[in-house]
Design an enzyme around this catalytic site. Structure first.
Site, PDB file in Angstrom:
ATOM      1  CD  GLU A   1      12.213  -3.285 -13.792  1.00  0.00           C
ATOM      2  OE1 GLU A   1      11.685  -4.054 -12.982  1.00  0.00           O
ATOM      3  OE2 GLU A   1      11.441  -1.736 -13.569  1.00  0.00           O
TER       4      GLU A   1
ATOM      5  CG  ASP B   1       7.448  -0.126 -12.772  1.00  0.00           C
ATOM      6  OD1 ASP B   1       7.452   0.416 -12.065  1.00  0.00           O
ATOM      7  OD2 ASP B   1       8.294  -1.197 -13.184  1.00  0.00           O
ATOM      8  CG  HIS B   2      10.374   2.964 -13.568  1.00  0.00           C
ATOM      9  ND1 HIS B   2      11.511   3.604 -12.676  1.00  0.00           N
ATOM     10  CD2 HIS B   2      10.582   1.492 -12.863  1.00  0.00           C
ATOM     11  CE1 HIS B   2      11.523   2.733 -11.759  1.00  0.00           C
ATOM     12  NE2 HIS B   2      11.126   1.787 -11.789  1.00  0.00           N
TER      13      HIS B   2
ATOM     14  CG  HIS C   1      10.897   0.763  -7.759  1.00  0.00           C
ATOM     15  ND1 HIS C   1      10.549   0.776  -9.010  1.00  0.00           N
ATOM     16  CD2 HIS C   1      10.028   1.687  -7.016  1.00  0.00           C
ATOM     17  CE1 HIS C   1       9.510   1.612  -9.075  1.00  0.00           C
ATOM     18  NE2 HIS C   1       9.025   2.207  -7.965  1.00  0.00           N
TER      19      HIS C   1
ATOM     20  CG  HIS D   1      14.984  -2.073 -11.401  1.00  0.00           C
ATOM     21  ND1 HIS D   1      15.084  -0.703 -12.022  1.00  0.00           N
ATOM     22  CD2 HIS D   1      13.961  -1.952 -10.730  1.00  0.00           C
ATOM     23  CE1 HIS D   1      14.132  -0.054 -11.434  1.00  0.00           C
ATOM     24  NE2 HIS D   1      13.165  -0.946 -10.950  1.00  0.00           N
TER      25      HIS D   1
ATOM     26  CG  ASN E   1       7.796  -2.070  -7.776  1.00  0.00           C
ATOM     27  OD1 ASN E   1       6.619  -2.140  -7.241  1.00  0.00           O
ATOM     28  ND2 ASN E   1       8.219  -1.129  -8.759  1.00  0.00           N
ATOM     29  CB  ILE E   2       8.603  -9.018  -6.645  1.00  0.00           C
ATOM     30  CG1 ILE E   2       9.439 -10.169  -6.601  1.00  0.00           C
ATOM     31  CG2 ILE E   2       7.242  -9.193  -6.238  1.00  0.00           C
ATOM     32  CD1 ILE E   2       9.258 -11.030  -5.543  1.00  0.00           C
TER      33      ILE E   2
HETATM   34 ZN   LIG Z   1      11.600   0.144 -10.693  1.00  0.00          ZN
END
Ligand SMILES: [Zn+2]
Length: 325
Positions: free
Chosen positions: A145, A72-73, A229, A190, A251-252
């Site tokens: 997040e 992720d990020h 996202h 998020h 994304n969850i």
């Molecule tokens: Zn994200």
């Protein structure tokens, strides 16, 4: 962590559909162990993600479900993490002919779009050589997040412009056609909040597809792959609309964090009288409680609730039974 991985694999098997398992930087550190320090070289985060990926690979094959491994990020400050992951991919590719992870996300959305694209293009070239996909972010996903707090940004910054998405296309398409996806901002957030100023607007993605198609004179109606996202708390209608406009991944996280906790919460409420000490419960003052406080008992409830939430997501995403289609 393994109960969440188990929930993902179990849901994928039940849904007869592929699953994306992704590690965040913080998730990688957690997987390696919070007792370790994660220095600027990001070695702990890299190790945690690599160990997690190997674990998922071994079990996914046993479950018989295809799993896409992703991270992720990754902001500019975390690039040593990205470099470490790519080294692990290259090493794995040399032995097995495929990368350890299917894809990674680079999130340089806090930099100028020019710098974002310059760095992203450089990495994409390196990644395409080992069949690894890149996800990039432009604009800002609202909410909070993994320690990044965007809860206070101006509402207009939460929507990407078609020109910006076209800029990504122009920068990355020539490097590796179709090997990248775009996390654009369309009012996605998020976390789950009570309704506020930001409204999920999937049409932004549809308009961008039309813009890129026209500017480039393309045949295809969906020249861009988009990533959604902050899928938690979104309605089925919005999710399916976003898919119509070219979203290929959602994304969850927040909703599955909740389902995981919800399972534990209900277990504790249900078995409360058996969880107050090691010995003694309503069945007798000398009765042992070991089989109630065994971590596998309450973590299993967390897993079961999470599997159910994920099956709901498969429905939302029109992805039930995808493997037999
Ligand atoms: Zn994200």
């Amino acid at each position: 962590m393994s109960p969440i991985i188990n929930a993902c694999l179990e849901a994928a098997k039940k849904a007869n559909s592929p699953m994306i398992v992704q590690f965040s930087n913080g998730g990688g550190i957690y997987n390696a162990g919070k007792g370790l320090k994660n220095e600027a070289d990001q070695k702990t985060a890299v190790m945690g993600c690599v160990a997690g990926a190997l674990h998922v690979r071994a079990l996914a094959e046993f479950y018989g479900v295809p799993v896409i491994l992703h991270t992720d990020h990754c902001s500019k400050a975390l690039l040593p993490w990205f470099d470490g992951l790519l080294e692990a991919n290259e090493e794995y590719f040399a032995k097995h002919g495929e990368p350890l992870f299917s894809s990674h996300m680079l999130d340089l959305s806090e930099e100028s779009i020019e710098e974002n694209m310059e760095i992203s293009a450089k990495y994409l070239k390196r990644m395409a050589a080992i069949d690894c996909h890149l996800e990039v972010e432009i604009g800002i996903t609202g909410g909070e997040e993994d320690g990044v707090d965007n809860t206070d940004v101006a509402p207009e910054d939460l929507y990407s412009k078609p020109e910006e998405i076209h800029q990504v296309y122009k920068a990355l398409e020539p490097v590796a056609p179709g090997m990248y996806s775009i996390a654009a901002a369309f009012g996605n957030v998020h976390g789950v909040y009570s309704p506020g100023n930001v409204k999920l607007t999937p049409k932004i993605l549809g308009n961008a597809q039309k813009f890129v198609k026209a500017e480039e004179g393309l045949e295809t109606d969906k020249p861009c792959y988009f990533v959604f996202h902050g899928g938690s708390g979104s309605s089925r209608e919005d999710i399916r609309e976003a898919i119509d406009y070219g979203v290929i991944k959602m994304n969850i996280d927040t909703d599955t964090q909740w389902s995981f906790w919800d399972g534990v919460k209900d277990y504790v409420a249900d078995k409360s009288d058996y969880l107050q000490g090691q010995i003694g419960n309503p069945d007798g003052p000398e009765k042992p409680n070991k089989k109630y406080y065994d971590p596998r008992m309450w973590l299993r409830e967390a897993e079961t609730y999470t599997v159910n939430r994920l099956l709901g997501a498969y429905e939302d995403l029109n992805a039930m039974d995808a493997l037999s289609k």
